[in-house]
Design an enzyme around this catalytic site. Structure first.
Site, PDB file in Angstrom:
ATOM      1  N   ASP A 176      42.300 -10.586  19.289  1.00  0.00           N
ATOM      2  CA  ASP A 176      42.728 -10.962  20.868  1.00  0.00           C
ATOM      3  C   ASP A 176      42.791 -12.388  21.463  1.00  0.00           C
ATOM      4  O   ASP A 176      43.741 -12.812  22.140  1.00  0.00           O
ATOM      5  CB  ASP A 176      41.709 -10.117  21.584  1.00  0.00           C
ATOM      6  N   LEU A 177      41.648 -12.796  21.115  1.00  0.00           N
ATOM      7  CA  LEU A 177      41.792 -14.421  21.752  1.00  0.00           C
ATOM      8  C   LEU A 177      42.936 -15.342  21.006  1.00  0.00           C
ATOM      9  O   LEU A 177      43.480 -16.214  21.807  1.00  0.00           O
ATOM     10  CB  LEU A 177      40.505 -14.955  21.466  1.00  0.00           C
TER      11      LEU A 177
END
Length: 386
Positions: A176-177
């Site tokens: 995600d990040l």
């Protein structure tokens, strides 16, 4: 150069329409907003971003702390894109925008009328960025995108944890990040390219590709040796000793990842004999005998506490540090405070809210927290009135 609160950010003047929700997309647009971009978060008036209501840790109001953590410096506009009049309002906003970011599943934007082809026809200078689970093409394109799945399928889970243990994911959501960071990087690159060409372009990345792209040591090991990389606990694939080692009262992390630091470590521990031990003479030897090396070092390290060893090793020029929990990091660490990595923002419902600071330092156009995470639709009239 001294700066003030009125100093423009590096991306001041850049208008971003943010159609994203949950984590990867909002993290991307928050990075842009911290650097001065005017990020307008487009939300469904009925539900808003999923993390507003359905994710953990609400405190005073309805918005969760998960939402607050990822949406500062943005303005919220409520538009139902399935409503023709409100879709027309969004299309008008596109005419004055520089960037659109979305993280719908592939195909959804086309059905809604907010796809790249439609919007770039309205604004040829538009930079349109997509974040998805697996990308817009390929056999996995239609699969739902979740960090856990991306970590599993990219190989990250296969090398995380300790040898022989149950598979675990990386503690941080690296898919995600990572996708959020790569997307922000792609957007800024596209903005720079537009200064030369005058044209916008399509940018995309995915959770799967972000996690895989970070597998630089693991892919190197596989291609160099033909062996499938295995989990190593806290150890490093390319050097040894570079890991957490047990002390009298806990663990110390040691980074002796070159010959000079290896020699200094042996001298600091009084283990000069290890320098001529055939098991540990070269880095390759030490990597091949990690377990035996760790046992030798931990026998010595058991004689003193972690704090004592950190002091001794740093004094000897050996990189070392303790393992800390988040209470120690966020509440007690003087370096975190000195670097401004914990900030506070005034919120109209939650009061003073603590958030992480930005890790990017810019001397002339600094990143800054200018706005609280917006209430749902807080800026609808303001933005549409503009």
């Amino acid at each position: 150069m001294p700066v003030t609160t009125d100093t423009p950010g590096a991306l001041d003047g850049l208008r971003v329409l943010d159609l994203t929700q949950v984590m990867a997309g909002p993290f991307c647009t928050m990075l842009l907003a911290d650097l001065g971009a005017d990020v307008i978060k487009i939300e469904n008036p009925a539900t808003g971003d999923q993390t507003r209501r359905s994710w953990g840790y609400p405190v005073h109001g309805e918005d969760s702390r998960a939402f607050l953590a990822l949406n500062r410096n943005k303005r919220s506009v409520c538009l139902d894109l399935k409503n023709s009049d409100e879709l027309a309002s969004f299309h008008r906003l596109v005419g004055s925008a520089d960037v659109v970011v979305e993280n719908f599943r592939p195909g959804v934007t086309k059905r809604l009328g907010v796809d790249y082809e439609t919007l770039s026809a309205l604004n040829p200078r538009l930079i349109y960025a997509s974040v998805s689970g697996f990308g817009q093409t390929g056999p996995y394109a239609d699969r739902p995108g979740y960090d856990l799945i991306a970590q599993a399928m990219s190989g990250v889970m296969s090398i995380t944890g300790t040898p022989g243990a149950t598979p675990v994911k990386c503690g941080l959501p690296v898919g995600d990040l990572g996708a959020g960071m790569f997307c922000a990087f792609g957007i800024v690159a596209a903005v720079h390219a537009r200064t030369r060409t005058g044209e916008g372009q399509y940018v995309e990345t995915s959770l799967f590709e972000a996690a895989l792209a970070m597998s630089v040591w693991e892919s190197t090991e596989y291609w160099a040796t033909g062996q499938i990389p295995q989990p190593l606990g806290s150890a490093n694939r390319m050097s040894a000793p570079y890991q957490a080692l047990r002390t009298k009262d806990g663990y110390v992390t040691v980074g002796a990842n070159n010959e000079r630091l290896w020699q200094r470590l042996c001298e600091a521990l009084g283990l000069a004999r290890l320098q001529t031990d055939p098991r540990f003479v070269t880095n390759t030897d030490r990597m091949s005998n990690r377990g035996e090396l760790a046992a030798e070092l931990e026998t010595c390290l058991a004689s003193a506490t972690t704090d004592e060893w950190v002091t001794r090793l740093l004094d000897a020029g050996v990189p070392a540090g303790p393992i800390r929990d988040y209470r120690q990091v966020l509440d007690e660490d003087p370096h975190v405070q000195a670097r401004g990595m914990v900030q506070e923002v005034d919120h109209p419902v939650e009061g003073r809210v603590r958030v992480l600071g930005t890790p990017v330092r810019m001397s002339r156009t600094p990143a800054r927290i200018r706005r609280h995470p917006p209430l749902l639709g807080e800026h609808t009239e303001e933005v549409l009135g503009e």
